[in-house]
Structure formats: C-alpha cells, structure tokens
Design an enzyme around this catalytic site. Structure first.
Site, mmCIF file in Angstrom:
data_model
loop_
_atom_site.group_PDB
_atom_site.id
_atom_site.type_symbol
_atom_site.label_atom_id
_atom_site.label_comp_id
_atom_site.label_asym_id
_atom_site.label_seq_id
_atom_site.Cartn_x
_atom_site.Cartn_y
_atom_site.Cartn_z
ATOM 1 N N SER B 44 30.605 33.718 30.759
ATOM 2 C CA SER B 44 30.305 33.393 32.149
ATOM 3 C C SER B 44 29.048 34.066 32.670
ATOM 4 O O SER B 44 28.633 33.829 33.798
ATOM 5 C CB SER B 44 31.493 33.771 33.044
ATOM 6 O OG SER B 44 31.757 35.148 32.888
ATOM 7 N N HIS B 84 30.562 40.273 36.407
ATOM 8 C CA HIS B 84 29.820 39.227 37.105
ATOM 9 C C HIS B 84 28.789 39.853 38.029
ATOM 10 O O HIS B 84 28.727 41.070 38.176
ATOM 11 C CB HIS B 84 30.783 38.344 37.926
ATOM 12 C CG HIS B 84 31.536 37.365 37.085
ATOM 13 N ND1 HIS B 84 32.626 36.671 37.548
ATOM 14 C CD2 HIS B 84 31.367 36.953 35.805
ATOM 15 C CE1 HIS B 84 33.089 35.875 36.586
ATOM 16 N NE2 HIS B 84 32.339 36.041 35.514
ATOM 17 N N ASP B 110 33.695 33.732 42.646
ATOM 18 C CA ASP B 110 34.916 34.225 42.023
ATOM 19 C C ASP B 110 36.150 34.194 42.906
ATOM 20 O O ASP B 110 37.175 34.750 42.517
ATOM 21 C CB ASP B 110 34.679 35.682 41.562
ATOM 22 C CG ASP B 110 33.744 35.718 40.359
ATOM 23 O OD1 ASP B 110 33.224 36.812 40.076
ATOM 24 O OD2 ASP B 110 33.545 34.670 39.720
#
Lengths: 190, 167
Positions: B44, B84, B110
C-alpha cells in the site's frame, strides 16, 4: 604405578582436520593425566567465576524480559535502560576475565598437603592452538599457594605426533610429555 | 562432560539469546519506539516502500507529527502495525493531535481501517516515524511467518548447534 584412567583405556577419536576438536581433545588428555597420575584435586574456581559472571548477565536479561512483559514499553523505559547497560557492562567484565584472569588455563589442580599445615601447591595447565596451525602450545605452571612465585615449563607439540591417521588420540605420548614437564617443574629450583 | 560443562553450554546459549534481546531492548530505549524495526507487509505504500522492506523507526515525543510524514501506527484492537502517510493534521495548543492517514498506493484514506466510529488517529496510536529503510531484507521474516515450520527448523538447528559446540 597409578591406575589407568578411562581415557587411557579408550582414547577419544576426533576429526583430525578440526583444530578446535584437536585442542579440546589434547586439553582433556592433559587434564586427565594430571588428575589420574597424581593425587591432585581439581579446582573449579576459574570456571566458577566465569559461570557466575555469565549467570548474572543472563539474570538481568531475563529480568528485563519479564519486567517489559508485565509493564509494557513506555513505563518500563528506565528499568530497560538499567538492564541493558548492566548487561553490556557484564559482557565487558566477562571479556576482561577471560583475557586477563583465565589466559587459556583449562585445568587447575591442587596438591593438598596431607598434614594440612603447608599451603597447597597449585598446578595450572594452559594451552593455545592457533587456527589452521599444527603447533599446540602447552604451558604448565606450579605455584605454592598464597604468595609463591610461579614456576613455568612450556612445550610445543606438533599435533600430528599425538593423533594417529584415524584421528585417535595417542594417550601415551601425551602422558609422556606432561609427566616430563611435571618432573621438570618439580625438580627446578626457584 | 561434567555438569559444570553442561551448565556452561546452556549459559552460552542463553548469552547469545540474551545479547540479541538486550540489543533489541536497547534499541527500544534509544528510539523511544516499542518496535524500532518493522517489516512492510503490504504494497500500500508503493513506490516508496515495497513488501519486504525493513523500516527503522523513532518515536520521540518532542517531535511533532506533520502532514507528509510516514508513520507506523496500530489501530486499537488490532496488533498488526500499518505504515502509511499522514494526510491531515489537527493540533491543539496543548499539543494534542488528531491526524488522518492514507497509503500512497491506496485510493481511499484509512478511515475504513480505523476502529468502529473512529475518524482520526491520536498520538498514542503511533508506534514510530519512519527514519530510514533497507530494501528486501524483510522478505526473510515474511517467509518465516508464512511457513512457521521453516522458522522452527532454523531455530532448532541453531539451538542444537550452539548447545553442542564446544568453544
């Protein structure tokens, strides 16, 4: 004459190309000769010291593990810090101990005085065998307990003379060398 | 071998394990993060980080979290950390902070990953901020987790070797 020891009856067989195994076998044989041919008692003080230092270090590490499990990270920070520092200090102490105090000594034998009056005679056997080298350096030292100055005798053995082609230890040859060093020291005047 | 020798062999083994443990704990103390080294498990964050990259984290309280930084955080109730990027930050004068994250390679932020009803992350959810990385090496950890038998075999082999081998 003395009773023959278990190692004399059945000498160990090692991989003759493995220097580490050769050194260990020779060390064991020298120790066996010293303890079985004379009425000496083995002293474990040196090894005990090493075990003690290592145990303390491992103790701190286990304590750190348990404490961190009971009180997860941010709270356990100061305890962790102390444990880590102490652990590495102990590692330093251990290195110092092995390098300066032990110095390759693998056997300490005591010749105790029967009457219990005179201090013991301390025999120290130490050895070294460099990597890929075939010269086993053996040093035997004798010291009268307390303040006596040590008397030393050294010899260099080429390992191929003490093992046969299959890698079996030639106990008799080792015994001969050790006994020779021993009587040299006994007869040498201070 | 007498019992002293056997005890010594076990101590040797314990010392090797302890050294690794103490280095890990030492890293925890120095970086301030509960998990100073993590492995990236998903794609990701591509092209910045790929699966199998090893990340080095720090978690200093004084350093504020800013948009654009890459953080590793844990969602309450789940124990797998996620790495992230921070998209939005709301900060109060007293230092309390709320932020929103999104993976570079994801299409949405998210919020779908956070706990039920949670719309923002707090400082306490952060495991650390990424400071540096080593590519690929973490693949070993991923393999060991996917094939636990392999992990046990390696550990058992090492353990036996250390216990038997005389210095």
């Amino acid at each position: 004459m003395s009773v023959s020891s278990a190692m004399e009856e059945n000498p160990p067989k090692v991989n003759k190309w493995d220097g580490n195994a050769l050194k260990n076998a020779l060390d064991d044989a020298v120790k066996d000769v010293l303890l079985s041919h004379f009425s000496y008692i083995e002293s474990h003080k040196l090894l005990d010291g090493r075990l003690m230092i290592s145990s303390v270090a491992v103790g701190f590490s286990i304590f750190a593990l348990v404490w961190d499990w009971l009180y997860p990270f941010p709270q356990s920070r100061s305890v962790m810090l102390v444990c880590v520092v102490v652990y590495f200090v102990m590692m330093g102490v251990l290195t110092w101990y092995t390098t300066y105090l032990e110095r390759g000594i693998f056997c300490t034998a005591l010749n105790k005085d029967v009457a219990g009056i005179d201090p013991d005679q301390i025999w120290n056997a130490s050895s070294s065998l460099k990597r890929f080298d075939n010269k086993y350096h053996l040093r035997l030292s004798q010291r009268t307990g307390g303040s006596g100055r040590p008397k030393e005798a050294r010899t260099v053995l080429t390992v191929e003379n003490f093992f046969d082609e299959t890698g079996k230890l030639l106990y008799a040859s080792v015994a001969k060398e050790v006994l020779r060093l021993h009587s040299d020291l006994d007869s040498k005047k201070n | 071998m007498n019992c002293r020798q056997i005890f010594y062999q076990f101590l040797n083994f314990a010392m090797i394990v302890s050294s690794a443990l103490m280095i890990w704990k030492g890293l925890m103390v120095v970086t301030g993060s509960e998990s100073p080294i993590v492995v990236v498990l998903s794609g990701s964050m591509e092209p910045a980080f790929h699966r199998g990259d090893l990340l080095f984290l720090t978690n200093y309280e004084q350093e504020p979290i800013r948009a654009g930084e890459i953080v590793v955080f844990k969602v309450e109730g789940r124990d797998i950390p996620i790495v992230h990027r921070v998209m939005k930050v709301h900060e109060k004068e007293d230092g309390a902070v709320k932020f929103l994250t999104k993976g570079d390679n994801n299409n949405v932020d998210d919020r779908g990953l956070y706990a039920n009803g949670q719309a923002w992350l707090n400082r306490k959810d952060v495991v650390g901020r990424a400071r540096g990385y080593v590519p690929f090496i973490g693949i070993v950890t991923i393999i060991m987790n996917d094939y636990p038998k392999f992990k046990y075999a390696v550990l058992a082999g090492l353990g036996v070797f250390v216990l038997i081998h005389r210095e």
